[in-house]
Motif scaffolding. Structure first.
Motif, PDB file in Angstrom:
ATOM      1  N   GLU A 164     -14.434  -0.431   0.911  1.00 43.03           N
ATOM      2  CA  GLU A 164     -15.007  -0.766   2.211  1.00 43.03           C
ATOM      3  C   GLU A 164     -14.545  -2.136   2.689  1.00 43.03           C
ATOM      4  O   GLU A 164     -14.500  -3.108   1.922  1.00 43.03           O
ATOM      5  N   MET A 165     -14.220  -2.196   3.991  1.00 45.80           N
ATOM      6  CA  MET A 165     -13.797  -3.453   4.605  1.00 45.80           C
ATOM      7  C   MET A 165     -15.009  -4.188   5.149  1.00 45.80           C
ATOM      8  O   MET A 165     -15.927  -3.581   5.705  1.00 45.80           O
TER       9      MET A 165
ATOM     10  N   VAL B 227     -12.044 -12.523  13.962  1.00 51.88           N
ATOM     11  CA  VAL B 227     -12.643 -12.038  12.721  1.00 51.88           C
ATOM     12  C   VAL B 227     -11.613 -12.020  11.610  1.00 51.88           C
ATOM     13  O   VAL B 227     -10.413 -11.823  11.848  1.00 51.88           O
ATOM     14  N   PHE B 228     -12.088 -12.256  10.411  1.00 52.44           N
ATOM     15  CA  PHE B 228     -11.348 -11.929   9.194  1.00 52.44           C
ATOM     16  C   PHE B 228     -11.820 -10.569   8.705  1.00 52.44           C
ATOM     17  O   PHE B 228     -13.001 -10.225   8.847  1.00 52.44           O
ATOM     18  N   VAL B 229     -10.900  -9.803   8.102  1.00 56.70           N
ATOM     19  CA  VAL B 229     -11.294  -8.586   7.412  1.00 56.70           C
ATOM     20  C   VAL B 229     -11.018  -8.800   5.921  1.00 56.70           C
ATOM     21  O   VAL B 229      -9.971  -9.345   5.543  1.00 56.70           O
ATOM     22  N   SER B 230     -11.979  -8.411   5.107  1.00 57.80           N
ATOM     23  CA  SER B 230     -11.880  -8.641   3.664  1.00 57.80           C
ATOM     24  C   SER B 230     -12.150  -7.355   2.909  1.00 57.80           C
ATOM     25  O   SER B 230     -12.863  -6.462   3.376  1.00 57.80           O
ATOM     26  N   ILE B 231     -11.567  -7.276   1.718  1.00 57.34           N
ATOM     27  CA  ILE B 231     -11.927  -6.259   0.736  1.00 57.34           C
ATOM     28  C   ILE B 231     -12.403  -7.007  -0.490  1.00 57.34           C
ATOM     29  O   ILE B 231     -11.644  -7.781  -1.091  1.00 57.34           O
ATOM     30  N   GLY B 232     -13.639  -6.824  -0.822  1.00 59.05           N
ATOM     31  CA  GLY B 232     -14.217  -7.643  -1.873  1.00 59.05           C
ATOM     32  C   GLY B 232     -14.244  -9.088  -1.410  1.00 59.05           C
ATOM     33  O   GLY B 232     -14.692  -9.407  -0.317  1.00 59.05           O
ATOM     34  N   GLU B 233     -13.706  -9.977  -2.225  1.00 56.60           N
ATOM     35  CA  GLU B 233     -13.679 -11.395  -1.900  1.00 56.60           C
ATOM     36  C   GLU B 233     -12.371 -11.810  -1.237  1.00 56.60           C
ATOM     37  O   GLU B 233     -12.217 -12.964  -0.856  1.00 56.60           O
ATOM     38  N   ARG B 234     -11.440 -10.884  -1.091  1.00 57.64           N
ATOM     39  CA  ARG B 234     -10.107 -11.239  -0.595  1.00 57.64           C
ATOM     40  C   ARG B 234      -9.979 -10.971   0.904  1.00 57.64           C
ATOM     41  O   ARG B 234     -10.195  -9.839   1.354  1.00 57.64           O
TER      42      ARG B 234
ATOM     43  N   PRO C 116       0.936  -8.009   3.660  1.00 58.59           N
ATOM     44  CA  PRO C 116       1.890  -6.918   3.404  1.00 58.59           C
ATOM     45  C   PRO C 116       1.370  -5.809   2.508  1.00 58.59           C
ATOM     46  O   PRO C 116       1.653  -4.629   2.752  1.00 58.59           O
ATOM     47  N   ASP C 117       0.587  -6.146   1.484  1.00 60.94           N
ATOM     48  CA  ASP C 117       0.091  -5.118   0.555  1.00 60.94           C
ATOM     49  C   ASP C 117      -0.834  -4.116   1.235  1.00 60.94           C
ATOM     50  O   ASP C 117      -1.048  -3.015   0.710  1.00 60.94           O
ATOM     51  N   TYR C 118      -1.379  -4.479   2.405  1.00 60.71           N
ATOM     52  CA  TYR C 118      -2.344  -3.611   3.077  1.00 60.71           C
ATOM     53  C   TYR C 118      -1.823  -3.077   4.409  1.00 60.71           C
ATOM     54  O   TYR C 118      -2.559  -2.381   5.117  1.00 60.71           O
ATOM     55  N   GLN C 119      -0.579  -3.387   4.744  1.00 59.78           N
ATOM     56  CA  GLN C 119      -0.004  -2.850   5.974  1.00 59.78           C
ATOM     57  C   GLN C 119       0.238  -1.354   5.809  1.00 59.78           C
ATOM     58  O   GLN C 119       0.594  -0.877   4.727  1.00 59.78           O
ATOM     59  N   GLY C 120       0.020  -0.612   6.882  1.00 57.62           N
ATOM     60  CA  GLY C 120       0.190   0.832   6.826  1.00 57.62           C
ATOM     61  C   GLY C 120      -1.000   1.585   6.276  1.00 57.62           C
ATOM     62  O   GLY C 120      -0.925   2.806   6.070  1.00 57.62           O
ATOM     63  N   THR C 121      -2.113   0.883   6.065  1.00 55.56           N
ATOM     64  CA  THR C 121      -3.305   1.533   5.493  1.00 55.56           C
ATOM     65  C   THR C 121      -4.420   1.730   6.519  1.00 55.56           C
ATOM     66  O   THR C 121      -5.511   2.181   6.158  1.00 55.56           O
ATOM     67  N   GLY C 122      -4.176   1.373   7.756  1.00 59.61           N
ATOM     68  CA  GLY C 122      -5.191   1.516   8.785  1.00 59.61           C
ATOM     69  C   GLY C 122      -5.967   0.251   9.088  1.00 59.61           C
ATOM     70  O   GLY C 122      -6.786   0.237  10.025  1.00 59.61           O
ATOM     71  N   VAL C 123      -5.730  -0.821   8.330  1.00 62.19           N
ATOM     72  CA  VAL C 123      -6.464  -2.067   8.569  1.00 62.19           C
ATOM     73  C   VAL C 123      -6.105  -2.637   9.939  1.00 62.19           C
ATOM     74  O   VAL C 123      -6.971  -3.087  10.698  1.00 62.19           O
ATOM     75  N   GLY C 124      -4.817  -2.636  10.275  1.00 67.41           N
ATOM     76  CA  GLY C 124      -4.388  -3.167  11.560  1.00 67.41           C
ATOM     77  C   GLY C 124      -5.006  -2.412  12.725  1.00 67.41           C
ATOM     78  O   GLY C 124      -5.431  -3.018  13.722  1.00 67.41           O
ATOM     79  N   LYS C 125      -5.071  -1.097  12.618  1.00 66.45           N
ATOM     80  CA  LYS C 125      -5.679  -0.292  13.687  1.00 66.45           C
ATOM     81  C   LYS C 125      -7.164  -0.630  13.833  1.00 66.45           C
ATOM     82  O   LYS C 125      -7.690  -0.706  14.949  1.00 66.45           O
TER      83      LYS C 125
END
Length: 318
Positions: free
Chosen positions: A3-4, A53-60, A88-97
């Motif tokens: 969860e983001m 806004v920042f978006v995070s997964i866990g503490e990152r 880069p590790d999260y590009q293409g996963t829907g986070v940007g959208k």
């Protein structure tokens, strides 16, 4: 994906450092940003309001988005997507959208009718730089103009520049403005360019910007034209112009304009050249004129295309 979580960007030094780190890890070095640049662009001012806004997964923290919108009459229907990036590790996963949807929802919540990618009052970019593959990202969200406007940064080395355009009118002068000229500049800019440029000039002076960062065209007793300059010690950070590929010292010119009442009299070239000569005399080598499509005009001074931007904008739902 886990969860983001979303947290507001507050403008603290910690947040500014985080924006710098996330953006610079997500893009090529040629469009890296610095802390002073971020702090200047997001500083509280009377023209626009910034939200992010920042978006995070866990503490990152893995991404961010920043929107600005107008808060004064004539600009309340306008909003600008200033930054949006994902590591880069999260590009293409829907986070940007997901971040983009937050931008558009926030713009709608503020009552904006128009949303543009870049190009705000203190812009991070005039549009989408050619070296960022973002045009394809925005297409599914309605940015589908087949022939979008193009804007350019134009560049040259001033070391070899030679004067070519003396002013011919004995009733006119072009000069670097001096302390005490502030009221005359403000009178001119509100008379000749009410709106964005007037707001930007007044805001610049409000925060302590130097009047000597301007060249004025004086015709008789009135200022009738201006050229805005940026130096290494100006209030506007030079890092805003992504000049990393140019030789140091750096200098920037723009915006500039002449009142309608005196156009066509041969004043433009001498006024532009005066700014070039002032920057050359100060030691500037790498020189840039930002955010323009007047390539033929500035070619007269030896400026050549540097970076190109694509301007994307859309109308939001009523």
């Amino acid at each position: 994906m886990t969860e983001m979580n979303f947290t507001r960007i507050t403008g603290t030094s910690e947040d500014i450092f985080a924006i710098e780190q996330i953006w610079n890890a997500s893009v090529p070095p040629s469009v890296a940003i610095t802390g002073d640049f971020i702090a200047y662009n997001l500083a509280t001012n009377p023209i626009f309001d910034a939200e992010g806004v920042f978006v995070s997964i866990g503490e990152r923290r893995i991404g961010l988005a920043i929107l600005t919108s107008g808060v004064i009459a004539g600009e309340k229907e306008n909003a600008w997507l200033e930054l949006l990036c994902v590591l880069p590790d999260y590009q293409g996963t829907g986070v940007g959208k997901t971040l983009y949807r937050w931008i558009e929802d926030e713009a709608n919540r503020r009552g904006a009718k128009h949303l543009r990618i870049g190009g705000g009052y203190r812009p991070f970019f005039a549009g989408i730089p050619d070296n960022l593959p973002a045009r394809e990202f925005f297409a599914p969200f309605g940015y589908t103009d087949p022939s979008p406007r193009q804007e350019w940064d134009l560049v040259r080395d001033l070391a070899s520049y030679q004067p070519m355009y003396p002013i011919q009118d004995p009733n006119a002068t072009v000069r670097q403005l001096l302390p005490g000229d502030e009221p005359r500049l403000v009178e001119f800019i509100n008379r000749a360019f009410p709106g964005r440029w007037a707001l930007e000039v007044e805001d610049f002076l409000r925060i302590g910007g130097r009047i000597s960062d301007f060249v004025g065209l004086q015709v008789g007793d009135l200022i009738e034209g201006f050229t805005w300059m940026t130096f290494a010690d100006s209030v506007r950070p030079l890092n805003r112009y992504y000049m990393y590929y140019l030789p140091k010292p750096w200098g920037q010119i723009g915006p500039l304009g002449i009142s309608k009442t005196v156009r066509g009299r041969g004043y433009s070239l001498p006024m532009i050249e005066k700014a070039i000569l002032i920057q050359q005399a100060s030691g500037v080598h790498g020189a840039l004129i930002d955010w323009t499509n007047l390539l033929d005009l500035y070619a007269k001074f030896g400026y050549q295309p540097g970076r190109r931007y694509t301007v994307l904008q859309k109308r939001l739902q009523d």
